[in-house]
Design an enzyme around this catalytic site. Structure first.
Site, PDB file in Angstrom:
ATOM      1  N   TYR A 219      -5.509  12.359   9.484  1.00 17.76           N
ATOM      2  CA  TYR A 219      -4.358  12.901   8.734  1.00 17.76           C
ATOM      3  C   TYR A 219      -4.694  14.257   8.114  1.00 17.76           C
ATOM      4  O   TYR A 219      -3.818  14.943   7.600  1.00 17.76           O
ATOM      5  CB  TYR A 219      -3.906  11.954   7.612  1.00 17.76           C
ATOM      6  CG  TYR A 219      -3.492  10.569   8.051  1.00 17.76           C
ATOM      7  CD1 TYR A 219      -3.307  10.245   9.384  1.00 17.76           C
ATOM      8  CD2 TYR A 219      -3.281   9.578   7.092  1.00 17.76           C
ATOM      9  CE1 TYR A 219      -2.936   8.957   9.764  1.00 17.76           C
ATOM     10  CE2 TYR A 219      -2.906   8.285   7.465  1.00 17.76           C
ATOM     11  CZ  TYR A 219      -2.741   7.985   8.803  1.00 17.76           C
ATOM     12  OH  TYR A 219      -2.392   6.715   9.164  1.00 17.76           O
TER      13      TYR A 219
ATOM     14  N   GLY B  41       0.826  -1.210   0.000  1.00 12.00           N
ATOM     15  CA  GLY B  41       0.000   0.000   0.000  1.00 12.00           C
ATOM     16  C   GLY B  41       0.853   1.250   0.000  1.00 12.00           C
ATOM     17  O   GLY B  41       2.051   1.207   0.313  1.00 12.00           O
TER      18      GLY B  41
ATOM     19  N   ASN C 150      10.129   0.923  -4.520  1.00  8.58           N
ATOM     20  CA  ASN C 150       9.368   0.124  -3.560  1.00  8.58           C
ATOM     21  C   ASN C 150       8.455  -0.898  -4.237  1.00  8.58           C
ATOM     22  O   ASN C 150       8.186  -1.961  -3.681  1.00  8.58           O
ATOM     23  CB  ASN C 150       8.560   1.032  -2.631  1.00  8.58           C
ATOM     24  CG  ASN C 150       9.450   1.828  -1.681  1.00  8.58           C
ATOM     25  OD1 ASN C 150      10.604   1.455  -1.460  1.00  8.58           O
ATOM     26  ND2 ASN C 150       8.936   2.908  -1.131  1.00  8.58           N
TER      27      ASN C 150
ATOM     28  N   LYS D 130      -9.888   5.837   7.986  1.00  7.95           N
ATOM     29  CA  LYS D 130     -10.049   5.400   9.374  1.00  7.95           C
ATOM     30  C   LYS D 130     -10.977   6.321  10.161  1.00  7.95           C
ATOM     31  O   LYS D 130     -10.951   7.541   9.976  1.00  7.95           O
ATOM     32  CB  LYS D 130      -8.674   5.346  10.056  1.00  7.95           C
ATOM     33  CG  LYS D 130      -7.653   4.518   9.281  1.00  7.95           C
ATOM     34  CD  LYS D 130      -6.290   4.482   9.930  1.00  7.95           C
ATOM     35  CE  LYS D 130      -5.239   3.889   8.997  1.00  7.95           C
ATOM     36  NZ  LYS D 130      -4.684   4.881   8.059  1.00  7.95           N
TER      37      LYS D 130
ATOM     38  N   HIS E 130      -9.342   3.638  14.191  1.00  6.97           N
ATOM     39  CA  HIS E 130      -7.950   4.094  14.175  1.00  6.97           C
ATOM     40  C   HIS E 130      -7.146   3.610  15.396  1.00  6.97           C
ATOM     41  O   HIS E 130      -5.976   3.257  15.279  1.00  6.97           O
ATOM     42  CB  HIS E 130      -7.910   5.618  14.090  1.00  6.97           C
ATOM     43  CG  HIS E 130      -6.663   6.158  13.481  1.00  6.97           C
ATOM     44  ND1 HIS E 130      -6.648   7.194  12.581  1.00  6.97           N
ATOM     45  CD2 HIS E 130      -5.365   5.814  13.644  1.00  6.97           C
ATOM     46  CE1 HIS E 130      -5.397   7.451  12.221  1.00  6.97           C
ATOM     47  NE2 HIS E 130      -4.604   6.634  12.856  1.00  6.97           N
TER      48      HIS E 130
ATOM     49  N   ASP F 275      -3.668   4.247   1.526  1.00  9.23           N
ATOM     50  CA  ASP F 275      -4.113   4.253   2.918  1.00  9.23           C
ATOM     51  C   ASP F 275      -4.114   5.672   3.459  1.00  9.23           C
ATOM     52  O   ASP F 275      -3.092   6.359   3.421  1.00  9.23           O
ATOM     53  CB  ASP F 275      -3.163   3.387   3.763  1.00  9.23           C
ATOM     54  CG  ASP F 275      -3.575   3.354   5.222  1.00  9.23           C
ATOM     55  OD1 ASP F 275      -4.337   2.444   5.586  1.00  9.23           O
ATOM     56  OD2 ASP F 275      -3.157   4.250   5.986  1.00  9.23           O
TER      57      ASP F 275
END
Length: 323
Positions: A55, A20, A280, A84, A117, A50
């Site tokens: 955030y 992710g 990645n 979340k 969360h 995600d």
């Protein structure tokens, strides 16, 4: 879903990409950087994004997704989006409004995965970190099993495809799994997990219950000043990790991600740099030998970069348990 990425089947039959893209943004990074990073990530091939209400970046992530849909790069169903429920919305009547707020910001009709969360409820209201006059966090006493029932209703209403938890220890997971009248099991538990905190006991427990472990801080976190002790060890500089990386002709970051993937963990890789994002994604192109895996197992120190000390006074604080 993008063919480059492997998929993992969740216990409700949905599939989640095995890597992710994390979107947490510290105060010092401008929001425009987040739009840019999410746009890049989707363009490069990430299909699992995600994010979280806390955030304060859902609008920017929504913009990036919409722009890629409008440009014909992706369809909504190609994407796996997680967000979340924040701790101030754990009262059952606040769960769906909390989710609807996130959906509006993300410009989505549903999210693929919705997580609690933390297992720790905070006082509801307009403030995400409610405090008393002394600056002490105002916590609440909601039973998270009641919150879970409200999440189940959101799934039944089609607002979320899958539901799960984050930062739960095994005893807390057990409480949900043993709840009378449980309709849906959590599909995952998203926790801090990396070479210094490899979560082997929690992983074993989750596997035994068909719950997927999703890893944040997979590369030893981004070491943001507001949350991480700047004197803590830098994971990617660890000599043991660097030796294994050299031997495999890969970067330390790729080895750190591959270690998790090979154990059946889904890492969230976070970066604002295009070259790192691309690199990645190579995590599926090689394998680590059993010897390398054993060497890397030896790096575990049960060290937590993100102990969430702001929640430590609550009886549901999750990290007092061994796992």
């Amino acid at each position: 879903m993008n063919s480059k990425q492997q998929l993992v089947r969740l216990n409700d039959g949905q599939f989640i990409p095995a890597l992710g893209f994390g979107t947490y943004k510290p105060i010092e990074v401008p929001k425009s950087k987040s739009v840019e990073a999410a746009n890049l990530a989707i363009g490069i091939g990430y299909r699992h994004i995600d994010t979280a209400y806390a955030y304060q970046i859902e609008e920017e992530i929504g913009q990036a997704i919409q722009s890629k849909i409008n440009a014909g790069v992706i369809k909504r169903e190609d994407m796996f989006i997680t967000t979340k429920l924040w701790c101030t919305c754990f009262r059952p009547e606040l769960v769906r409004p909390g989710l609807e707020k996130s959906l509006k910001k993300l410009q989505l009709e549903y999210v693929d995965l919705y997580l609690m969360h933390y297992p720790v409820p905070m006082k509801s209201g307009d403030n995400d970190f409610p405090e008393d006059e002394q600056g002490k966090l105002l916590l609440d006493t909601v039973d998270f099993c009641a919150t879970w029932e409200a999440l189940e209703k959101c799934k039944d209403a089609g607002l979320v495809k899958s539901i799960g938890v984050s930062n739960f220890n095994h005893r807390q997971l057990e409480r949900i799994l043993n709840k009378p009248g449980l309709k849906y099991k959590p599909v995952c538990n998203q926790v801090e997990c990396h070479l210094y905190l490899n979560q082997s006991k929690l992983l074993e427990y989750c596997k035994s219950k068909d719950i997927v472990l999703v890893a944040y801080g997979a590369l030893g976190t981004q070491r943001y000043k507001e949350w991480v002790d700047q004197n803590s060890p830098v994971l990617l500089n660890d000599p043991v990790l660097c030796d294994v990386a050299k031997k495999n002709k890969r970067s330390p970051a790729l080895i750190a991600l591959r270690y998790l993937v090979q154990r059946g963990v889904i890492p969230l890789a976070q970066s604002f740099k295009e070259n790192e994002m691309k690199e990645n994604l190579q995590v599926f192109e090689f394998q680590l030998s059993p010897e390398d895996m054993k060497t890397l197992d030896g790096m575990n120190k049960n060290f937590r970069y993100l102990p969430a000390n702001f929640l430590a006074d609550h009886p549901e604080y999750p990290f007092s348990e061994e796992y």
